[in-house]
Design an enzyme around this catalytic site. Structure first.
Site, mmCIF file in Angstrom:
data_model
loop_
_atom_site.group_PDB
_atom_site.id
_atom_site.type_symbol
_atom_site.label_atom_id
_atom_site.label_comp_id
_atom_site.label_asym_id
_atom_site.label_seq_id
_atom_site.Cartn_x
_atom_site.Cartn_y
_atom_site.Cartn_z
ATOM 1 N N GLU A 247 0.890 -1.082 -0.046
ATOM 2 C CA GLU A 247 -0.088 -0.024 -0.059
ATOM 3 C C GLU A 247 0.948 1.194 -0.163
ATOM 4 O O GLU A 247 1.286 1.619 1.099
ATOM 5 C CB GLU A 247 -0.811 -0.187 1.209
ATOM 6 C CG GLU A 247 -1.939 -1.175 1.048
ATOM 7 C CD GLU A 247 -3.002 -0.872 0.248
ATOM 8 O OE1 GLU A 247 -3.268 0.328 -0.198
ATOM 9 O OE2 GLU A 247 -3.637 -1.858 -0.102
ATOM 10 N N CYS A 281 -2.926 9.410 2.240
ATOM 11 C CA CYS A 281 -2.372 8.674 0.655
ATOM 12 C C CYS A 281 -3.233 9.068 -0.395
ATOM 13 O O CYS A 281 -3.223 8.837 -1.305
ATOM 14 C CB CYS A 281 -2.124 7.196 0.795
ATOM 15 S SG CYS A 281 -3.670 6.237 1.821
HETATM 16 P P1 NDP Z 1 8.095 4.992 4.688
HETATM 17 O O1 NDP Z 1 8.253 4.138 3.570
HETATM 18 O O2 NDP Z 1 9.435 5.837 4.981
HETATM 19 O O3 NDP Z 1 8.135 3.963 5.965
HETATM 20 C C1 NDP Z 1 6.771 3.269 6.074
HETATM 21 C C2 NDP Z 1 7.399 2.141 7.157
HETATM 22 O O4 NDP Z 1 8.379 1.145 6.526
HETATM 23 C C3 NDP Z 1 7.808 2.622 8.458
HETATM 24 O O5 NDP Z 1 7.328 1.830 9.447
HETATM 25 C C4 NDP Z 1 9.485 2.561 8.195
HETATM 26 O O6 NDP Z 1 9.902 2.612 9.302
HETATM 27 C C5 NDP Z 1 9.591 1.225 7.438
HETATM 28 N N1 NDP Z 1 10.874 1.098 6.757
HETATM 29 C C6 NDP Z 1 11.602 1.960 6.544
HETATM 30 N N2 NDP Z 1 12.715 1.365 5.697
HETATM 31 C C7 NDP Z 1 12.584 0.011 5.717
HETATM 32 C C8 NDP Z 1 13.054 -1.053 5.297
HETATM 33 N N3 NDP Z 1 14.282 -0.903 4.610
HETATM 34 N N4 NDP Z 1 12.462 -2.082 5.429
HETATM 35 C C9 NDP Z 1 11.389 -2.392 6.179
HETATM 36 N N5 NDP Z 1 10.753 -1.370 6.578
HETATM 37 C C10 NDP Z 1 10.993 -0.370 6.292
HETATM 38 O O7 NDP Z 1 6.842 5.833 4.476
HETATM 39 P P2 NDP Z 1 6.402 6.947 5.485
HETATM 40 O O8 NDP Z 1 6.304 6.322 7.003
HETATM 41 O O9 NDP Z 1 7.008 8.225 5.422
HETATM 42 O O10 NDP Z 1 4.798 6.993 4.976
HETATM 43 C C11 NDP Z 1 4.306 8.077 4.171
HETATM 44 C C12 NDP Z 1 4.044 7.081 2.724
HETATM 45 O O11 NDP Z 1 2.962 6.233 3.041
HETATM 46 C C13 NDP Z 1 3.201 8.158 1.738
HETATM 47 O O12 NDP Z 1 3.936 7.835 0.503
HETATM 48 C C14 NDP Z 1 1.983 7.458 1.905
HETATM 49 O O13 NDP Z 1 1.284 7.926 0.429
HETATM 50 C C15 NDP Z 1 1.998 6.244 2.138
HETATM 51 N N6 NDP Z 1 0.832 5.612 2.570
HETATM 52 C C16 NDP Z 1 0.191 4.903 1.930
HETATM 53 C C17 NDP Z 1 -1.228 4.417 2.222
HETATM 54 C C18 NDP Z 1 -2.040 3.334 1.290
HETATM 55 O O14 NDP Z 1 -2.839 2.925 1.936
HETATM 56 N N7 NDP Z 1 -1.659 3.092 0.229
HETATM 57 C C19 NDP Z 1 -1.928 4.749 3.641
HETATM 58 C C20 NDP Z 1 -1.030 5.686 4.141
HETATM 59 C C21 NDP Z 1 0.509 6.082 3.845
HETATM 60 P P3 NDP Z 1 10.451 3.942 10.101
HETATM 61 O O15 NDP Z 1 9.178 4.934 10.042
HETATM 62 O O16 NDP Z 1 10.534 3.443 11.704
HETATM 63 O O17 NDP Z 1 11.606 4.225 9.669
#
Ligand code: NDP
Length: 519
Positions: A247, A281
């Site tokens: 997602e 999102c």
């Molecule tokens: P990120 O992609 O930065 O992070 C998402 C999650 O992945 C966090 O828990 C993060 O940890 C974790 N993460 C980061 N690097 C890794 C890795 N290498 N391996 C595994 N996990 C990892 O996104 P954001 O948190 O900034 O969220 C914003 C984005 O999410 C936007 O693009 C938004 O559109 C999207 N989104 C999509 C939705 C949907 O339903 N399609 C709904 C809501 C948001 P940590 O934060 O601890 O670094």
């Protein structure tokens, strides 16, 4: 992401590193949680697997009955959840109630009521092998991993959690480092219901913890986050052959047709663009307004935007829009605005960060935008609505589809038939006519993206079935003979006989056609 909570401290051998959480509306520290090590993640998965062994054996009706206790506890303790989510995200309590607690509660209720039917074994009517009985059983996967983000730190990860639990799996979840307390509250409530604590384990930390989860032996991953992280996570899942649901980001277009109700459209643009400070999102991320209503729409959107009350939701006054949850998004917003203005965009409202304590950015409306600007092409994930004038629906559809993302899209028109016709041409997982965002609240409807917005779906009956493994059980309807004509020993006679059968059956006008089973 390193961050907001980069203050995770090393405190020596005995104590775990701590992850601190700060209120974005004030900057004050509001709590901390221990960071999981690689070994902690391994042990979490092992404990979850043990708990799942018994949970997965329960009939789905029993699992649902027990999960309703979690639903009831969420409802009973809604005020506590709303308070933590509101403080940790700096979002109005109204948002935490209607967009997080309410939607999760409804999804949980829908699945608990309908899962026995949705997951019922399904007998197939076989096309060719009429002498066989084919039944699909939906069985638990084992341990499902969930990686969540910070914009809706309660509902989004928990929707995956409850979907997995209903199907008989256990869950290990890593919340975003930015908002650990919201999920900690959910975990406390879960544990207090008497459900097995290891059925749902929360491990805190950054990307390395998520990575350890993917490599730690989970059977499925539900990931929500950005496109770039999503690519890394999907690659890690591929390397470990872990099936995943992605997602990812969105860039929702809103097409305002010549015949739209300008007042409703303007209000929808303002709500859809600025609720949760645009950190959604499926936020309205770009507007294509038909030339005949463009000026009126821009003026009204500007007026309504200037009326928005913004501030600390805990500050006493009712506010419509709160803080920016993750400070980095302020820089993203500033870059988009600078690029757009340099290329000729006009600031109709807002345009800058607010001074003072906390992380705030003014709800911003940009007019005279076009696709040379990053604000029309790349995800904003902040409180900016760019508007572009178009001369036809054709142009609007072409521009709406000129994106690498395809999550939600919106069409505003008084003619619903036109709305549905345009919807069928837009490359997005969901297209909503004359409304914004609400589709996420439809527990029955699939939600997810096309193109780089991800793959797989959440919510709805198919997502529940996909969360389970499909096991096909294939038996006979007739007494089993000693051997089968297709088995060894092969013979020229058997070959001839099969070839004859192929031609008799599958030619146009052949046997199967006569039996009504072939076109
Ligand atoms: P990120 O992609 O930065 O992070 C998402 C999650 O992945 C966090 O828990 C993060 O940890 C974790 N993460 C980061 N690097 C890794 C890795 N290498 N391996 C595994 N996990 C990892 O996104 P954001 O948190 O900034 O969220 C914003 C984005 O999410 C936007 O693009 C938004 O559109 C999207 N989104 C999509 C939705 C949907 O339903 N399609 C709904 C809501 C948001 P940590 O934060 O601890 O670094």
């Amino acid at each position: 992401m390193s961050m907001h909570v980069e203050t995770a401290q090393k405190t020596g051998n005995a104590k775990p590193r701590m992850l601190e959480s700060f209120a974005p509306a004030t900057g004050e520290k509001i709590g901390e949680v221990p960071v999981a090590s690689r070994d902690d993640v391994k042990s979490a998965i092992a404990r979850a697997r043990k708990a799942q062994a018994a949970w997965g054996l329960l009939p789905v009706e029993e699992r649902c009955a027990r999960l309703l206790r979690f639903r009831d506890a969420i409802v009973d303790r809604a005020e506590e959840i709303i308070d933590v989510v509101s403080r940790e995200c700096g979002k109005p309590k109204h948002d935490a109630l209607s967009h997080e607690v309410m939607i999760l509660t409804d999804l949980l209720t829908y699945y608990c009521k309908n899962a026995p039917k949705i997951l019922e074994p399904r007998e197939l009517a076989l096309h060719l092998l009429k002498h066989k009985r084919s039944v699909i059983h939906y069985v638990p996967r084992g341990v499902v991993g969930v990686i969540g983000t910070w914009n809706f730190p309660f509902v989004i990860p928990l929707a995956d959690v409850v979907t997995a639990l209903v199907t008989g799996s256990a869950v290990v979840l890593k919340p975003s480092e930015v908002t650990p307390l919201s999920m900690q509250k959910a975990k406390d409530i879960f544990d207090a219901t008497g459900l097995p604590q290891d059925l749902f384990v929360v491990v805190h930390g950054g990307g390395d913890v998520g990575q350890a989860m993917i490599e730690g032996g989970i059977q499925k991953l539900c990931f929500t986050g950005g496109v770039e992280t999503g690519k890394k996570v999907a690659a890690a899942c591929g390397a470990n052959l872990v099936p995943c649901v992605m997602e990812l980001g969105g860039k929702a277009p809103l097409i305002a047709c010549a015949d739209c109700d300008v007042e409703r459209t303007a209000r929808a643009v303002v709500f859809g663009g600025f609720v949760n400070s645009g950190q959604v999102c499926i936020s309205v991320e770009r507007v294509y307004a038909h030339a005949s209503i463009h000026d009126r729409l821009v003026d009204r959107v500007g007026e309504l935007t200037r009326e928005i009350r913004q501030g600390d939701p805990q500050g006493g006054d009712v506010v419509d829009v709160g803080a920016i949850i993750y400070a980095k998004q302020i820089e993203v917003a500033e870059k988009h605005i600078a690029d757009a203005v340099a290329k000729g965009a006009q600031i109709v409202a807002g345009g800058k960060r607010r001074s003072g304590p906390g992380q705030f950015f003014e709800p911003t409306v940009l007019a005279k935008c076009d696709h040379t600007m990053t604000v029309m092409k790349d995800e904003i994930f902040g409180p900016i609505v760019p508007i572009q004038k178009v001369s036809s629906e054709e142009e609007a559809v072409r521009l709406a589809n000129d994106s690498h993302l395809g999550l939600n899209a919106y069409v505003f028109t008084k003619d619903r038939v036109r709305g549905e016709r345009l919807a069928s041409r837009i490359e997005a997982g969901s297209v909503i006519v004359n409304d914004v965002l609400t589709n996420y609240a439809a527990a029955e409807a699939p939600f997810g993206g096309m193109k780089q917005s991800g793959f797989g779906r959440i919510h709805g009956d198919d997502a529940l079935r996909d969360m389970a493994e499909a096991r096909h059980v294939f038996t006979g309807r007739l007494p089993d003979p000693k051997s089968d004509p297709l088995w060894f020993p092969y013979s020229p006679k058997a070959f001839k006989w099969q070839l004859k059968l192929l031609k008799a059956m599958y030619r146009s006008g052949g046997l199967l056609k006569k039996l009504g089973r072939l076109l």
